[in-house]
Design a protein around this motif. Structure first.
Motif, mmCIF file in Angstrom:
data_model
loop_
_atom_site.group_PDB
_atom_site.id
_atom_site.type_symbol
_atom_site.label_atom_id
_atom_site.label_comp_id
_atom_site.label_asym_id
_atom_site.label_seq_id
_atom_site.Cartn_x
_atom_site.Cartn_y
_atom_site.Cartn_z
ATOM 1 N N TRP A 257 0.700 -1.183 0.027
ATOM 2 C CA TRP A 257 -0.074 -0.023 0.117
ATOM 3 C C TRP A 257 0.720 1.322 -0.003
ATOM 4 N N CYS A 258 2.203 1.152 0.094
ATOM 5 C CA CYS A 258 3.138 2.334 0.101
ATOM 6 C C CYS A 258 3.320 2.845 -1.306
ATOM 7 N N GLY A 259 2.790 3.856 -1.558
ATOM 8 C CA GLY A 259 3.193 4.587 -2.973
ATOM 9 C C GLY A 259 4.716 4.882 -3.070
ATOM 10 N N PRO A 260 5.393 5.304 -2.172
ATOM 11 C CA PRO A 260 6.867 5.711 -2.439
ATOM 12 C C PRO A 260 7.675 4.321 -2.551
ATOM 13 N N CYS A 261 7.331 3.390 -1.936
ATOM 14 C CA CYS A 261 7.845 1.916 -2.139
ATOM 15 C C CYS A 261 7.635 1.678 -3.516
ATOM 16 N N ARG A 262 6.472 1.604 -3.852
ATOM 17 C CA ARG A 262 6.277 1.206 -5.428
ATOM 18 C C ARG A 262 6.809 1.950 -6.323
ATOM 19 N N MET A 263 7.036 3.180 -6.001
ATOM 20 C CA MET A 263 7.830 4.143 -7.085
ATOM 21 C C MET A 263 9.237 3.948 -7.131
ATOM 22 N N ALA A 264 9.759 3.565 -5.926
ATOM 23 C CA ALA A 264 11.058 3.406 -5.647
ATOM 24 C C ALA A 264 11.524 1.899 -6.463
ATOM 25 N N ASN A 265 10.553 0.967 -6.389
ATOM 26 C CA ASN A 265 10.971 -0.294 -7.040
ATOM 27 C C ASN A 265 11.197 -0.243 -8.631
ATOM 28 N N GLY B 254 27.609 -10.449 6.161
ATOM 29 C CA GLY B 254 26.476 -10.206 6.690
ATOM 30 C C GLY B 254 26.223 -8.885 7.652
ATOM 31 N N ASN B 255 27.252 -7.962 7.367
ATOM 32 C CA ASN B 255 27.272 -6.949 8.165
ATOM 33 C C ASN B 255 26.537 -5.756 7.491
ATOM 34 N N ILE B 256 25.685 -5.088 8.191
ATOM 35 C CA ILE B 256 24.858 -3.897 7.860
ATOM 36 C C ILE B 256 25.819 -2.805 7.524
ATOM 37 N N LYS B 257 25.889 -2.282 6.079
ATOM 38 C CA LYS B 257 26.881 -1.120 6.028
ATOM 39 C C LYS B 257 26.218 0.106 5.756
ATOM 40 N N PHE B 258 24.892 0.120 5.344
ATOM 41 C CA PHE B 258 24.071 1.124 5.058
ATOM 42 C C PHE B 258 22.554 0.825 5.473
ATOM 43 N N LYS B 259 22.070 1.926 5.997
ATOM 44 C CA LYS B 259 20.551 1.899 6.465
ATOM 45 C C LYS B 259 19.969 3.207 6.018
ATOM 46 N N GLN B 260 19.104 3.334 5.638
ATOM 47 C CA GLN B 260 18.171 4.648 5.463
ATOM 48 C C GLN B 260 16.491 4.280 5.278
ATOM 49 N N THR B 261 15.946 5.243 6.002
ATOM 50 C CA THR B 261 14.153 5.276 5.792
ATOM 51 C C THR B 261 14.187 6.195 4.825
ATOM 52 N N GLY B 262 13.221 5.777 3.777
ATOM 53 C CA GLY B 262 12.948 7.031 2.647
ATOM 54 C C GLY B 262 14.054 6.409 1.357
ATOM 55 N N PHE B 263 13.454 6.370 0.381
ATOM 56 C CA PHE B 263 14.213 6.072 -0.847
ATOM 57 C C PHE B 263 15.253 7.139 -0.963
ATOM 58 N N PRO B 264 16.578 6.773 -1.003
ATOM 59 C CA PRO B 264 17.568 7.982 -1.223
ATOM 60 C C PRO B 264 18.010 8.398 -2.634
ATOM 61 N N GLY B 265 17.381 7.627 -3.618
ATOM 62 C CA GLY B 265 17.372 7.997 -5.040
ATOM 63 C C GLY B 265 18.470 6.775 -5.574
ATOM 64 N N VAL B 266 18.376 6.744 -6.874
ATOM 65 C CA VAL B 266 18.837 5.524 -7.493
ATOM 66 C C VAL B 266 20.442 5.811 -7.536
ATOM 67 N N ASP B 267 21.011 7.106 -7.550
ATOM 68 C CA ASP B 267 22.219 7.261 -7.619
ATOM 69 C C ASP B 267 23.078 6.839 -6.330
ATOM 70 N N LYS B 268 22.392 7.236 -5.319
ATOM 71 C CA LYS B 268 22.785 7.000 -3.885
ATOM 72 C C LYS B 268 22.999 5.555 -3.588
ATOM 73 N N MET B 269 21.759 4.777 -3.810
ATOM 74 C CA MET B 269 21.766 3.397 -3.772
ATOM 75 C C MET B 269 22.596 2.579 -4.765
ATOM 76 N N LYS B 270 22.922 2.949 -5.839
ATOM 77 C CA LYS B 270 23.949 2.366 -6.635
ATOM 78 C C LYS B 270 25.417 2.736 -6.095
ATOM 79 N N GLU B 271 25.667 3.739 -5.605
ATOM 80 C CA GLU B 271 26.939 3.980 -4.920
ATOM 81 C C GLU B 271 27.132 3.164 -3.680
ATOM 82 N N GLU B 272 26.156 2.994 -2.801
ATOM 83 C CA GLU B 272 26.404 2.404 -1.777
ATOM 84 C C GLU B 272 26.482 0.754 -1.900
#
Length: 624
Positions: free
Chosen positions: A521-529, A600-618
């Motif tokens: 039901w999360c619009g931002p989730c679906r747009m980010a996908n 298995g170590n968490i290296k990045f965490k964020q609530t809210g879509f950070p954008g494709v560029d940031k996601m790709k960078e991480e």
């Protein structure tokens, strides 16, 4: 010796004087268009040795911006001047904004040719979403005259113009127009939002041609308000079946309005020239920035009674301001609806807003926030938000108000109360509410039942046609999904909550992992996908696993029908498991993303879509 020193000093002064004379300073130069609100030229210094752009930057505090070393200037003669260096900033390195969110630095370029009258600044076409500023003036405080295309006119408005009855018909509307002052390298797409009372907010895009023109078509159920949302301040227009809405968007005026240094200067004409359905009304809505936010002073309060008093005081002030606006009767009626609805909405949202403020101010955890919210809700009188503010919802003409689609959503919970107060359960509010509920079901991948399909006959013909078409398309999609691959449903198995997450990711140990906590039901989730699809294709050789985790708030059938288009590994948790992970990892909402390395170590965490560029960078950080 003293005379000798004096003579040398005089000689140095004489030598420096002519150098100083050749330095020219252009303070706050006007410019035509920019594609960003993050940087602006505060000063240009020209000399025989360099061209220096003094940059004023405004961005989110403690976030960073970056200036590419590929940046250059291009003058009006076509000559280019590559970036030499930065002063106060290092090209290609992150520049972190201070607490104020404002900063200054300088960019140094080679000296310009003497016949240069203006320059464009650009980071280069290779920089994705790079900064650009076009038409920076060097020898004039005025911009060159804007050449308007045929049809770009301001329509005279009869102040007694009445709001017409909307068209009720299902069909295709055309939206076209042109971005004025368009230059190569500007945006290739323009974004619109259709404010449809049945579909709610529906986004669509149009491709922009080399000359700045755009055109697209879309299905509408009648006269429908819409906005162009690509330029900061909204541009209103109306879409109507069988008709064309034409927008000539004045980019230089939109850039001026968002400028720190020029926003108080003389306007460069209207923000937009509009032709088409309700063109005079759309023109006034886009011209007069009448803000209907009523919580400016209310957010300073700490209890519901004071909050309501502040909202109603602001409401009364806004009503006076609205009556003073030089607009026609039709536009005034629409804005009165907006004001009434926003007042109701502000009062309905009061407990949530005050809770959020209280939690942030006192740095409380989620449980304490819930308790405070419950306390406010218990003290909230039944008549706290007066329903007379919604009296226009059953007026068909007011479906043309931009906020009407939100009115349908927020008032649907009290439709029985409104029917009792109004003495009827018939009319556009009730028809639209029923249609909107059915459409939400279809949009959540749940086809209409036989009973619901039969009930379509009681709705207006346009609504029935829209819903029938949408339902048939869904049925075809579900059939096609049965043949799709690229997704996999995982079972959690018997495992304690404490070991839950470790158990989930253990299957993928040794591979980089992107974990997406989301909901259907999360619009931002679906747009980010959707936005990440091209990225996933680009990184397909990196052995990355995409893991999507949701809970029971995502209805089972909706989830099953949605995930075939989301390639990756999928898990649906119980409410208890979902709550535990949210509490354990302090997940504040969806979407929330984890990037996990091969160990298995968490290296990045964020609530809210950070954008494709940031996601790709991480992601690339954990794939090497």
């Amino acid at each position: 010796m003293r005379h000798t020193l004096i003579s040398i000093a005089c000689m140095l002064l004489c030598l420096c004087a002519p150098l100083k004379a050749k330095e020219k300073v252009i303070d706050r130069p006007p410019f035509c268009v920019r594609n960003t609100t993050s940087i602006e030229v505060s000063k240009v210094v020209l000399s025989d040795t360099a061209t220096v752009l003094h940059i004023y930057a405004k961005y989110h505090p403690k976030f960073w911006i970056k200036i590419a070393s590929s940046s250059y200037l291009k003058d009006n003669n076509g000559e280019t001047y590559p970036l030499r260096s930065g002063i106060g900033i290092t090209p290609d390195r992150e520049f972190w904004m201070p607490e104020s969110g404002e900063a200054e630095f300088q960019l140094v370029f080679p000296p310009l040719l003497a016949n240069a009258t203006s320059v464009n600044f650009s980071e280069g076409s290779e920089v994705e979403q790079g900064f650009s500023i076009w038409g920076i003036q060097l020898k004039s405080k005025k911009l060159p005259e804007l050449e308007l295309p045929e049809g770009a006119t301001v329509h005279p408005v009869d102040k007694n113009l009445e709001l017409p009855q909307p068209v009720s018909q299902y069909g295709t509307a055309t939206v076209k127009g042109k971005l004025l002052d368009y230059h190569p390298g500007m945006t290739k797409k323009i974004r619109f939002i259709l404010l449809d009372p049945i579909k709610s907010y529906t986004e669509f895009e149009a491709n922009v041609g080399e000359d700045g023109s755009f055109s697209t078509t879309l299905p509408v159920c009648g006269t429908t308000p819409a906005i162009c949302a690509s330029f900061g301040s909204p541009i209103y227009f109306y879409a109507e079946p069988g008709k064309t809405s034409e927008l000539f968007i004045n980019q230089r005026e939109l850039s001026r309005l968002q400028s720190k240094f020029h926003q108080n200067a003389k306007p460069y004409g209207p923000r937009v020239y509009i032709n088409g359905p309700l063109q005079e009304i759309a023109q006034e809505l886009s011209t007069h920035s009448f803000h209907t936010n009523l919580t400016e002073t209310a957010m300073e309060k700490e209890d519901l009674a004071s909050f309501k008093t502040a909202v109603l005081e602001t409401f009364a002030q806004k009503e006076k301001q609205l009556e003073a606006l030089p607009i026609c009767r039709a536009t005034r009626e629409l804005l009165h609806f907006e004001l009434d609805f926003n007042c109701y909405n502000a009062l309905m949202q009061a407990p949530s807003m005050l809770t959020q403020q209280y939690v942030e101010k006192n740095k409380l955890d989620r449980e304490a926030g819930y308790k405070y919210f419950e306390k406010l809700m218990q003290s909230k009188p039944a008549d706290y938000a007066p329903t007379n503010l919604l009296k226009s919802l059953n007026n068909a003409r007011l479906t043309q108000a931009p906020s009407y689609c939100l009115g349908i959503i927020y008032a649907s919970a009290i439709k029985d109360l409104l029917a009792k107060e109004w003495g009827t359960d018939k009319g556009v509010f009730f028809d639209t509410g029923r249609a909107a509920k059915l459409y939400r079901s279809i949009n959540e991948f749940v086809p209409l039942t036989a009973e619901q399909t039969a009930a379509l006959d009681s709705l207006p013909a346009a609504y029935k046609q829209l819903l029938t078409e949408a339902n048939n398309h869904l049925l075809q999609t579900i059939e096609a999904n049965k043949k799709k691959t690229g997704f996999n449903i995982n079972e959690v198995g018997e495992v304690s909550n404490e070991d839950l997450f470790a158990s989930i990711i253990s299957k993928f140990r040794g591979k980089p992992l992107l974990v997406d906590f989301w909901a259907t039901w999360c619009g931002p989730c679906r747009m980010a996908n959707k936005a990440m699809k091209p990225m996933k294709e680009q990184l397909k050789d990196k052995d990355i696993v995409y893991l999507y985790i949701t809970g029971e708030t995502s209805p089972l059938e909706t989830w099953k029908n949605m995930i075939p288009d989301i390639h990756g590994e999928h898990i649906r948790l119980t409410n208890e498991q979902w709550a535990y992970l949210n509490e354990h990892f302090q997940i504040k909402g969806v979407p929330t993303y984890f990037i996990i390395d091969r160990e298995g170590n968490i290296k990045f965490k964020q609530t809210g879509f950070p954008g494709v560029d940031k996601m790709k960078e991480e992601l690339l950080k954990v794939t090497d």
